[in-house]
Write a protein that holds these residues in place. Structure first.
Motif, mmCIF file in Angstrom:
data_model
loop_
_atom_site.group_PDB
_atom_site.id
_atom_site.type_symbol
_atom_site.label_atom_id
_atom_site.label_comp_id
_atom_site.label_asym_id
_atom_site.label_seq_id
_atom_site.Cartn_x
_atom_site.Cartn_y
_atom_site.Cartn_z
ATOM 1 N N ALA A 214 0.841 -1.197 0.000
ATOM 2 C CA ALA A 214 0.000 0.000 0.000
ATOM 3 C C ALA A 214 0.877 1.248 0.000
ATOM 4 C CB ALA A 214 -0.924 -0.004 1.211
ATOM 5 N N ILE A 215 2.080 1.130 -0.536
ATOM 6 C CA ILE A 215 3.000 2.266 -0.569
ATOM 7 C C ILE A 215 2.642 3.221 -1.697
ATOM 8 C CG2 ILE A 215 5.394 2.962 -0.969
ATOM 9 C CD1 ILE A 215 6.273 0.436 0.438
ATOM 10 N N MET A 216 2.413 2.690 -2.888
ATOM 11 C CA MET A 216 2.111 3.514 -4.039
ATOM 12 C C MET A 216 0.604 3.617 -4.223
ATOM 13 S SD MET A 216 4.905 4.564 -5.622
ATOM 14 C CE MET A 216 5.798 4.790 -4.092
ATOM 15 N N PHE B 264 -9.876 11.502 -7.508
ATOM 16 C CA PHE B 264 -8.890 11.036 -8.482
ATOM 17 C C PHE B 264 -7.501 11.566 -8.137
ATOM 18 C CE2 PHE B 264 -6.470 11.655 -12.409
ATOM 19 C CZ PHE B 264 -6.513 10.384 -12.961
ATOM 20 N N ALA B 265 -7.431 12.838 -7.760
ATOM 21 C CA ALA B 265 -6.142 13.422 -7.379
ATOM 22 C C ALA B 265 -5.584 12.725 -6.141
ATOM 23 C CB ALA B 265 -6.301 14.917 -7.110
ATOM 24 N N ALA B 266 -6.446 12.386 -5.173
ATOM 25 C CA ALA B 266 -5.991 11.710 -3.959
ATOM 26 C C ALA B 266 -5.464 10.314 -4.268
ATOM 27 C CB ALA B 266 -7.128 11.623 -2.948
ATOM 28 N N LEU B 267 -6.068 9.643 -5.240
ATOM 29 C CA LEU B 267 -5.593 8.320 -5.648
ATOM 30 C C LEU B 267 -4.323 8.424 -6.495
ATOM 31 C CD1 LEU B 267 -9.018 6.653 -6.500
ATOM 32 C CD2 LEU B 267 -7.574 6.210 -4.500
ATOM 33 N N THR B 268 -4.022 9.634 -6.943
ATOM 34 C CA THR B 268 -2.759 9.884 -7.630
ATOM 35 C C THR B 268 -1.665 10.183 -6.625
ATOM 36 O OG1 THR B 268 -3.941 10.763 -9.552
ATOM 37 C CG2 THR B 268 -1.607 11.347 -9.337
ATOM 38 N N MET C 297 -9.260 2.170 -0.260
ATOM 39 C CA MET C 297 -9.151 1.981 1.180
ATOM 40 C C MET C 297 -9.736 0.636 1.609
ATOM 41 S SD MET C 297 -10.078 5.876 2.396
ATOM 42 C CE MET C 297 -9.570 5.632 4.084
ATOM 43 N N ILE C 298 -10.818 0.215 0.948
ATOM 44 C CA ILE C 298 -11.385 -1.108 1.240
ATOM 45 C C ILE C 298 -10.407 -2.197 0.839
ATOM 46 C CG2 ILE C 298 -13.217 -2.729 0.583
ATOM 47 C CD1 ILE C 298 -15.063 -0.258 0.323
ATOM 48 N N ARG C 299 -9.779 -2.045 -0.322
ATOM 49 C CA ARG C 299 -8.766 -3.017 -0.749
ATOM 50 C C ARG C 299 -7.667 -3.141 0.283
ATOM 51 N NH1 ARG C 299 -2.980 -2.387 -1.596
ATOM 52 N NH2 ARG C 299 -2.343 -4.214 -2.795
ATOM 53 N N ASN C 300 -7.166 -2.017 0.773
ATOM 54 C CA ASN C 300 -6.085 -2.049 1.766
ATOM 55 C C ASN C 300 -6.540 -2.730 3.060
ATOM 56 O OD1 ASN C 300 -4.388 -0.702 0.015
ATOM 57 N ND2 ASN C 300 -4.798 1.317 0.888
ATOM 58 N N MET D 63 -5.035 5.571 2.979
ATOM 59 C CA MET D 63 -4.515 5.767 1.620
ATOM 60 C C MET D 63 -3.188 5.064 1.356
ATOM 61 S SD MET D 63 -6.951 7.360 0.242
ATOM 62 C CE MET D 63 -6.291 7.837 -1.360
ATOM 63 N N ARG D 64 -2.181 5.243 2.221
ATOM 64 C CA ARG D 64 -0.895 4.576 2.020
ATOM 65 C C ARG D 64 -0.266 4.301 3.379
ATOM 66 N NH1 ARG D 64 2.301 8.961 -1.473
ATOM 67 N NH2 ARG D 64 3.695 7.196 -1.762
ATOM 68 N N ASP D 65 0.680 3.347 3.409
ATOM 69 C CA ASP D 65 1.208 2.907 4.704
ATOM 70 C C ASP D 65 2.678 3.244 4.909
ATOM 71 O OD1 ASP D 65 2.517 1.182 3.005
ATOM 72 O OD2 ASP D 65 1.728 -0.665 3.875
ATOM 73 N N SER D 66 3.219 4.154 4.117
ATOM 74 C CA SER D 66 4.665 4.383 4.124
ATOM 75 C C SER D 66 5.124 5.518 5.038
ATOM 76 C CB SER D 66 5.151 4.675 2.698
ATOM 77 O OG SER D 66 4.465 5.791 2.157
ATOM 78 N N MET D 67 4.229 6.068 5.856
ATOM 79 C CA MET D 67 4.615 7.213 6.672
ATOM 80 C C MET D 67 5.755 6.873 7.634
ATOM 81 S SD MET D 67 4.389 10.348 7.383
ATOM 82 C CE MET D 67 2.922 10.917 6.534
ATOM 83 N N GLY D 68 5.771 5.652 8.167
ATOM 84 C CA GLY D 68 6.845 5.267 9.078
ATOM 85 C C GLY D 68 8.207 5.371 8.431
ATOM 86 N N LEU D 69 8.318 4.858 7.208
ATOM 87 C CA LEU D 69 9.588 4.933 6.474
ATOM 88 C C LEU D 69 9.943 6.378 6.151
ATOM 89 C CD1 LEU D 69 11.962 3.632 4.961
ATOM 90 C CD2 LEU D 69 10.445 3.366 2.984
ATOM 91 N N GLU D 70 8.946 7.167 5.741
ATOM 92 C CA GLU D 70 9.204 8.564 5.385
ATOM 93 C C GLU D 70 9.711 9.338 6.607
ATOM 94 O OE1 GLU D 70 9.036 9.748 2.378
ATOM 95 O OE2 GLU D 70 8.154 7.990 1.437
ATOM 96 N N MET D 71 9.100 9.123 7.754
ATOM 97 C CA MET D 71 9.538 9.807 8.981
ATOM 98 C C MET D 71 10.950 9.381 9.363
ATOM 99 S SD MET D 71 6.197 9.793 11.474
ATOM 100 C CE MET D 71 7.191 10.496 12.779
#
Length: 437
Positions: A75-77, A190-194, A239-242, A252-260
């Motif tokens: 769920a990163i991208m 659409f922009a949020a999914l981008t 979001m349901i898929r995730n 939306m995405r799960d990469s915040m830990g890595l980004e921080m």
């Protein structure tokens, strides 16, 4: 034929020429793109571009797989751009010269098409002359040319979406028509999914428009609700898929830990620590491959622990990140400049663009306060989250069209003031001479 319709018909050929010239300029830079050749030379694509790796997973039947060359779901991208890349890979081959070139051409086209909403937004805000200036400046805008030709990422699509969202927001404050507000919600979704970062400005634009409707005595609650529901409907499948795949709510995405963690490990020579990224460190990749969510949780814990133990360092880094995003300045340390050799040339340009945009907001406040609020709100809300994690130069690019519009308005207004003062001085001198005679 009304004057407004005649004006629109007159503007169409000019806008077509703008888009074509902008596209040719951007495409001319693609052959000099070192990133493209690095992607192709990396046979395993371990260091290749993450959007392409996700697209490759889609074509392999693995769904939205890891951008780090792993078979596990991810769920990163966000989904939009990897799906677009997958279409090009399907047509031209996966990570071939033809497919990567086609993707860069697509980005150049998307970036060039921004001339149209830039013109429309600026005309609505500051008049047709400023609109023409802004659109032509975008044709030759250095960031637009460089980043669209060299950086295959969702940035350019987000840039175009934000331009149209801003244009629609100018309509929302005038009309409670439900179809218009629903259309804004769909576009925002659409922009949020981008790129989910755009969601930080959506509430601001909706609330400002609703406030304007309320001040005019028009219905605002139902339109706002419709826009919110259509936005929710647009992003809910992802979001349901995730939630189904990871058995956890993921915004939306799960990469915040890595980004921080990449920006908050105590190292400050550079604004981010890419050598600790799973694409660049075998140990990190091995830990990631043990499980994406566990990896992200662990990195978030490490980052939060370091921030908790070093609050003064963190506050200073947040300030430095803000300065970097708005001015391009991080450090003149020779070790840093060896990594970012173009910074000395970029700093005056980035700083000048920021100062012109701020001046444009100040000048707009005098005659168009609500436009100043809308521009200023988007400009200052959108990048704020990056002050707290880590910055990237490309993250400011969706704001470039608004900064170009404001900069052109500032220059145009100052030029008018100079001309008016000159004419006033001439008139005063002529009056003085006549009185003497």
């Amino acid at each position: 034929m009304s004057l407004s319709i005649r004006g629109r018909l007159h503007a169409v050929p000019v806008l077509v020429w703008m888009v074509l010239i902008a596209l040719l300029l951007r495409m001319a830079v693609i052959p000099f793109n070192s990133f493209l050749f690095e992607d192709l030379m990396d046979a395993a694509h371990i260091h290749a571009w993450e959007q392409g790796n996700t697209a490759r997973a889609l074509l392999a039947g693995q769904g939205f797989g890891s951008p780090f060359v792993s078979t596990q779901p991810s769920a990163i991208m966000p989904p939009v751009y990897p799906l677009i890349v997958a279409v090009f890979f399907r047509i031209f081959g996966i990570h071939t010269a033809q497919s990567i070139f086609a993707i860069h051409v697509f980005d150049c086209l998307i970036n060039s098409l921004a001339c149209i909403p830039i013109f429309l937004v600026a005309r609505r805000s500051f008049g047709e002359r400023v609109a023409l200036w802004a659109a032509w400046v975008w044709v030759f805008f250095p960031y637009g040319i460089y980043f669209s030709a060299a950086w295959a990422w969702s940035t350019h699509l987000l840039l175009l979406c934000l331009c149209w969202m801003f244009y629609m927001a100018q309509d929302l404050e005038r009309s409670p028509r439900l179809g218009l507000w629903a259309g804004f919600g769909v576009l925002a979704g659409f922009a949020a999914l981008t790129e989910p970062s755009i969601l930080v400005v959506v509430p601001f634009l909706l609330l400002l428009s609703a406030w304007r409707l309320a001040r005019a005595g028009k219905c605002w609650l139902l339109p706002g609700l419709v826009a919110s529901l259509t936005l929710a409907a647009a992003i809910s499948p992802w979001m349901i898929r995730n939630a189904v795949v990871f058995h956890r709510f993921i915004p939306m995405r799960d990469s915040m830990g890595l980004e921080m963690w990449m920006g908050n490990t105590g190292r400050s020579l550079h604004w981010t620590n890419n050598d600790q990224h799973p694409l660049h460190d075998a140990g990190e990749l091995a830990e990631y491959n043990a499980g994406e969510l566990a990896y992200m949780d662990h990195k978030a814990q490490l980052a939060k622990a370091y921030i908790h133990d070093h609050p003064g360092w963190y506050a200073g880094m947040c300030a430095r990140r803000a300065v970097y995003l708005w001015t391009g300045y991080w450090s003149f340390d020779p070790r840093y400049l060896a990594m970012e050799p173009t910074d000395p040339e970029n700093i005056p340009f980035a700083t000048g663009l920021t100062l012109l945009a701020i001046l444009g907001i100040i000048l707009a406040w005098r005659s168009k306060p609500f436009e100043a609020i809308r521009y200023g709100g988007v400009l200052f809300i959108f990048p704020a989250m990056y002050y707290f994690i880590h910055p990237e130069a490309y993250r400011m690019r969706p704001l470039d069209p608004l900064m170009v519009i404001l900069g052109c308005y500032a220059i145009f207004t100052l030029r008018e003031w100079v001309v008016e003062r000159k004419h006033s001085a001439i008139a005063s001198e002529a009056t003085s001479i006549q009185q003497k005679v």
